[in-house]
Design an enzyme around this catalytic site. Structure first.
Site, PDB file in Angstrom:
ATOM      1  CG  ASP A 134      -1.819   1.202   1.335  1.00 45.26           C
ATOM      2  OD1 ASP A 134      -2.347   1.596   0.281  1.00 45.26           O
ATOM      3  OD2 ASP A 134      -1.814   1.823   2.554  1.00 45.26           O
ATOM      4  CD  GLU A 147       0.706   6.390   5.820  1.00 44.97           C
ATOM      5  OE1 GLU A 147       1.672   6.493   6.350  1.00 44.97           O
ATOM      6  OE2 GLU A 147      -0.331   5.569   5.480  1.00 44.97           O
ATOM      7  CE1 TYR A 186       2.980   5.598  -3.049  1.00 38.99           C
ATOM      8  CE2 TYR A 186       1.640   3.875  -4.134  1.00 38.99           C
ATOM      9  CZ  TYR A 186       2.978   4.354  -3.486  1.00 38.99           C
ATOM     10  OH  TYR A 186       4.127   3.404  -3.193  1.00 38.99           O
ATOM     11  N   GLY A 187      -2.639   9.300  -3.780  1.00 39.65           N
ATOM     12  CA  GLY A 187      -3.906   9.874  -4.603  1.00 39.65           C
ATOM     13  C   GLY A 187      -3.625  11.357  -5.418  1.00 39.65           C
ATOM     14  CB  CYS A 241      -9.173   5.252   0.431  1.00 44.39           C
ATOM     15  SG  CYS A 241      -7.501   5.622   1.165  1.00 44.39           S
ATOM     16  CB  THR A 242      -6.578   0.143   2.073  1.00 47.01           C
ATOM     17  OG1 THR A 242      -5.605   0.714   1.608  1.00 47.01           O
ATOM     18  CG2 THR A 242      -7.371  -0.860   0.995  1.00 47.01           C
ATOM     19  CG  HIS A 243      -4.763   4.953   4.606  1.00 50.02           C
ATOM     20  ND1 HIS A 243      -4.414   4.503   2.981  1.00 50.02           N
ATOM     21  CD2 HIS A 243      -3.603   5.298   5.234  1.00 50.02           C
ATOM     22  CE1 HIS A 243      -2.854   4.787   3.241  1.00 50.02           C
ATOM     23  NE2 HIS A 243      -2.661   5.206   4.388  1.00 50.02           N
ATOM     24  CB  CYS A 270      -2.990   0.860  -2.554  1.00 48.71           C
ATOM     25  SG  CYS A 270      -2.853   2.489  -2.666  1.00 48.71           S
ATOM     26  CG  ASN A 271      -9.480   1.428  -3.012  1.00 48.32           C
ATOM     27  OD1 ASN A 271      -8.809   1.105  -1.716  1.00 48.32           O
ATOM     28  ND2 ASN A 271     -10.570   0.703  -3.361  1.00 48.32           N
ATOM     29  CB  THR A 272      -4.633   5.293  -5.055  1.00 48.67           C
ATOM     30  OG1 THR A 272      -5.386   5.850  -4.145  1.00 48.67           O
ATOM     31  CG2 THR A 272      -3.805   6.347  -5.845  1.00 48.67           C
TER      32      THR A 272
END
Ligand code: DGL
Length: 262
Positions: free
Chosen positions: A10, A151, A42-43, A183-185, A73-75
């Site tokens: 990710d 984060e 990353y977005g 989003c995995t966050h 990670c979707n992005t």
């Protein structure tokens, strides 16, 4: 039979929400996790940059013997999974935007999606929405700033609730009854999100479906049949204490090693 580890990566700590489901659903499997916190988010990066970063991480995971890689990670899935599948000869499992289960479940015919800008702009999201949401209104919000909150472990700060309110209240005004975490966050913010949405909106976290797909792929002769305890090596390019803090929320009772990428 293949006792090599599952690779998971990710842009940072978010993919640990997927790793958590791997521990539960595939308890015999060893894992190697790579969180690229130094380069998060990353977005806001270009597709080319995300491909470059994802390729370097994949090289690392393959050098450690990974038999399959979950792009948690979707992005990165939206930007890079096609290139990764073309370049490498192992299976890649990507994140799904989960609008399909949301469209199937909705009664109000209005669903909400929060994700990064890059995910919402990507072709994968567009195509999935066109395919499954013909009779449903899909309301999206690019939820800038939430990745950074996870984060930096700022989840309990008052500003987090303010930001979540800013993104979610306009969706509630559209009478949504399903909210997709794109989003995995975001699963790490679920308790705070629930405080805002109450009981009438169902939260959809795609992690379970993604790990179920990884399991199906592994069942084709690649499951670990070794009865020795699974081991878990987690690498971060960011601050190691931030990763330790999130991992401790998930599990304290495992064969886990957390290491910095220097
Ligand atoms: N966890 C990543 C995702 O699912 C976060 C993306 C980012 O770093 O912006 O999209």
């Amino acid at each position: 039979m293949n006792n090599n580890p599952i690779g998971i990566f990710d842009s940072g700590l978010g993919g640990l929400s997927v790793w958590k489901e791997v521990l539960t659903m595939l308890p015999n499997e060893s894992t190697i996790y790579y969180g690229d916190s130094k380069n998060a988010p990353y977005g806001s990066k270009s597709k080319e940059e995300i491909i470059e970063l994802s390729t370097a991480i994949t090289d690392f995971l393959i050098s450690k013997g990974c038999k399959i890689i979950i792009v948690a990670c979707n992005t990165a899935t939206a930007a890079a999974i096609k290139t990764l599948r073309e370049k490498y000869n192992i299976p890649f499992i990507g994140m799904e935007p989960a609008v399909k289960p949301a469209a199937e479940k909705t009664i109000t015919k209005n669903i909400g999606v929060i994700a990064t800008e890059a995910t919402l702009k990507g072709n994968h999201f567009k195509q999935t929405t066109e395919k499954y949401c013909q009779n449903v209104n899909v309301f999206t919000r690019a939820a800038n700033g939430l990745v950074e909150i996870v984060e930096k472990n700022l989840i309990d700060e008052p500003e987090t609730k303010t930001l979540l309110n800013k993104y979610i209240t306009p969706l509630l005004e559209k009478n949504i009854d399903q909210l997709v975490l794109g989003c995995t966050h975001y699963p790490f913010l679920q308790t705070k999100i629930e405080e805002i949405i109450g009981n009438n909106v169902n939260i959809i976290n795609p992690a379970l479906a993604v790990v179920a797909q990884a399991k199906r792929v592994l069942e084709n002769n690649q499951l670990n049949t070794n009865l020795e305890k699974a081991t878990h090596k987690l690498y971060t390019s960011g601050k190691i204490e931030n990763m330790i803090c999130v991992v401790n929320q998930i599990s304290t009772n495992l064969n886990i090693e957390i290491k910095p990428i220097l």
